[in-house]
Design an enzyme around this catalytic site. Structure first.
Site, mmCIF file in Angstrom:
data_model
loop_
_atom_site.group_PDB
_atom_site.id
_atom_site.type_symbol
_atom_site.label_atom_id
_atom_site.label_comp_id
_atom_site.label_asym_id
_atom_site.label_seq_id
_atom_site.Cartn_x
_atom_site.Cartn_y
_atom_site.Cartn_z
ATOM 1 N N GLY A 182 0.829 -1.207 0.000
ATOM 2 C CA GLY A 182 0.000 0.000 0.000
ATOM 3 C C GLY A 182 0.858 1.250 0.000
ATOM 4 C CG ASP A 183 0.358 3.817 2.230
ATOM 5 O OD1 ASP A 183 -0.741 4.330 2.005
ATOM 6 O OD2 ASP A 183 0.605 3.165 3.261
ATOM 7 N N GLY A 201 -2.915 6.385 -6.354
ATOM 8 C CA GLY A 201 -3.824 7.513 -6.611
ATOM 9 C C GLY A 201 -3.228 8.447 -7.642
ATOM 10 C CE LYS A 202 3.189 9.517 -9.214
ATOM 11 N NZ LYS A 202 4.651 9.626 -9.089
ATOM 12 N N GLY A 205 -6.188 5.280 1.494
ATOM 13 C CA GLY A 205 -6.012 6.733 1.488
ATOM 14 C C GLY A 205 -5.223 7.097 0.247
ATOM 15 C CG HIS A 206 -6.092 5.987 -3.371
ATOM 16 N ND1 HIS A 206 -6.799 5.343 -4.350
ATOM 17 C CD2 HIS A 206 -5.466 5.019 -2.680
ATOM 18 C CE1 HIS A 206 -6.618 4.037 -4.237
ATOM 19 N NE2 HIS A 206 -5.815 3.818 -3.220
ATOM 20 N NE ARG A 208 -23.170 -18.364 2.968
ATOM 21 C CZ ARG A 208 -23.267 -19.687 3.018
ATOM 22 N NH1 ARG A 208 -23.741 -20.352 1.987
ATOM 23 N NH2 ARG A 208 -22.902 -20.342 4.099
ATOM 24 C CB ALA A 266 -3.204 9.196 3.250
ATOM 25 C CB THR A 270 -4.242 5.669 10.634
ATOM 26 O OG1 THR A 270 -3.027 5.237 10.012
ATOM 27 C CG2 THR A 270 -5.369 4.732 10.237
HETATM 28 P P1 IMP Z 1 -7.427 -3.153 7.455
HETATM 29 O O1 IMP Z 1 -7.407 -3.198 5.963
HETATM 30 O O2 IMP Z 1 -7.893 -1.821 7.988
HETATM 31 O O3 IMP Z 1 -8.132 -4.309 8.047
HETATM 32 O O4 IMP Z 1 -5.890 -3.266 7.934
HETATM 33 C C1 IMP Z 1 -5.112 -4.435 7.720
HETATM 34 C C2 IMP Z 1 -3.676 -4.079 7.418
HETATM 35 O O5 IMP Z 1 -3.604 -3.457 6.140
HETATM 36 C C3 IMP Z 1 -3.029 -3.090 8.393
HETATM 37 O O6 IMP Z 1 -1.659 -3.409 8.509
HETATM 38 C C4 IMP Z 1 -3.227 -1.751 7.708
HETATM 39 O O7 IMP Z 1 -2.277 -0.795 8.116
HETATM 40 C C5 IMP Z 1 -3.008 -2.166 6.267
HETATM 41 N N1 IMP Z 1 -3.694 -1.289 5.309
HETATM 42 C C6 IMP Z 1 -5.007 -1.268 4.991
HETATM 43 N N2 IMP Z 1 -5.260 -0.359 4.057
HETATM 44 C C7 IMP Z 1 -4.080 0.207 3.741
HETATM 45 C C8 IMP Z 1 -3.692 1.210 2.793
HETATM 46 O O8 IMP Z 1 -4.486 1.750 2.019
HETATM 47 N N3 IMP Z 1 -2.358 1.530 2.781
HETATM 48 C C9 IMP Z 1 -1.465 0.921 3.583
HETATM 49 N N4 IMP Z 1 -1.779 -0.027 4.468
HETATM 50 C C10 IMP Z 1 -3.082 -0.378 4.546
HETATM 51 MG MG MG Z 2 -2.491 5.077 1.104
#
Ligand code: IMP
Ligand code: MG
Length: 346
Positions: A14-15, A19-20, A54-55, A150, A260, A262
């Site tokens: 992630g991150d 988005g860009k 978070g984009h 379900r 972005a 948390t």
């Molecule tokens: P959840 O998706 O909120 O259940 O989180 C599970 C794991 O995925 C955690 O380690 C989060 O920090 C990570 N995570 C979820 N969404 C993102 C994202 O968009 N970017 C980076 N880490 C993410």
């Molecule tokens: Mg992100």
């Protein structure tokens, strides 16, 4: 009917800057490279996840962050929250309101598939006490759990005032008389995939190209797969990822590696090319985008892990050659590799 679908998929944790990339591809008459011409998309569909994403996007110099809303809305492209997603009505309303404050109207542009599962207040409450995984506490895990049991509610189950969006049927949208060119926008990344990530330190959805197809896209219409990573890896969550090395603190500061969604500090490591190869192979990546090369340039440290060895490269040129050579050699689907140094464009 669908003319073609392109997919944007996160290669790491992630991150990576998806988005860009989405935003760049959606800009009309984009001319990043001859290979990226003909990106005149009719639809942008988010295919997995919920408000956990978070984009970050820059539009006219202004910074925008979207969560569950597809990036297409920012460029005025018809955007759909797909069948593979989960969303909470209140959080969706908040996100719509925050876009409106920035002058972006979503009504008529934003749709939610009737199959999209609802994140309830109870799901948010349950996720708010997570201490094991380090989730974003946006209710994803409990919502997907109830989807697969379900017993969950979906957007098509009720009618209510849909302020700023409409509920649609993804099938009717994509298979109308028009020639639809669809950009499938992924959230999270392959390293967080429920099966392919480092379980249990994963998210609750599938995050790869196959997951995009599950949102009504036939495999024979798949055109380009844009795999996005950074010049170094980051991860947010409760597993230990970062090793002892003062360079990581520097990279975090220069690269502004804070969540972005948390605001948490992202853990840093050098780019793991072995994982990138696996991720690019399984997702059938045709175009690899390596973001934030400018950050490594500023800290002047060009280390890359490959075949379980840490390679200390001399400079950007060597780094570029190393990535180009090994990725092209290891992953036969890759046609082009872009190394990006700008937060606003590829
Ligand atoms: P959840 O998706 O909120 O259940 O989180 C599970 C794991 O995925 C955690 O380690 C989060 O920090 C990570 N995570 C979820 N969404 C993102 C994202 O968009 N970017 C980076 N880490 C993410
Ligand atoms: Mg992100």
């Amino acid at each position: 009917m669908i003319e073609f679908a392109d997919v944007i998929v996160g290669m790491s944790y992630g991150d990576e800057g998806k988005g860009k990339v989405t935003n760049s591809l959606l800009k009309k008459n984009t001319n990043i490279s001859p290979l990226l011409k003909n990106t005149d998309y009719t639809h942008c569909v988010r295919f997995n996840g919920g408000h956990n994403a978070g984009h970050t996007i820059y539009k006219d110099g202004k910074k925008l962050v979207t969560h569950v809303i597809p990036t297409g809305v920012v460029q005025g492209v018809k955007s759909i929250i797909g069948s593979g997603c989960v969303a909470n009505l209140g959080l969706l309303a908040q996100e719509i309101a925050s876009l409106r404050q920035l002058g972006i109207e979503t009504k008529g542009k934003l749709f939610v598939d009737k199959r999209t599962n609802i994140i309830t207040g109870q799901h948010l409450y349950e996720d708010s006490s997570d201490v094991k995984i380090g989730t974003t506490r946006k209710g994803n895990g409990p919502a997907y759990r109830d989807k697969y049991a379900r017993k969950n509610m979906r957007f098509g189950d009720f009618s209510w005032d849909q302020e700023g969006y409409d509920v649609c049927d993804l099938y009717e949208e994509l298979y109308d008389e028009g020639k639809n060119r669809v950009l499938m926008e992924g959230a999270q990344a392959f390293g967080l995939d429920i099966d392919w990530g480092d379980y249990p330190y994963v998210t609750s959805s599938h995050c790869g190209t196959a997951s995009a197809l599950l949102n009504g896209i036939p495999p024979n219409k798949l055109r380009n797969v844009y795999g996005v990573c950074k010049a170094y890896d980051t991860y947010v969550g409760n597993k230990k990822f970062e090793k002892e090395d003062p360079i990581f603190e520097k990279i975090r500061e220069v690269g502004q590696e804070f969540g972005a969604t948390t605001g948490r500090s992202r853990q840093i490591d050098f780019l793991d090319l072995d994982f990138l190869v696996k991720s690019a192979r399984i997702n059938g990546v045709t175009h690899l985008i390596v973001n934030k090369v400018d950050v490594l340039e500023e800290v002047n440290c060009w280390k890359v892990k490959f075949k379980n060895k840490l390679n200390d490269l001399k400079d950007k040129k060597e780094f570029t050659q190393f990535i180009n050579h090994h990725m092209a050699h290891e992953v036969d689907s890759i046609k082009t590799i872009f190394l990006s140094e700008s937060p606003e464009d590829i």
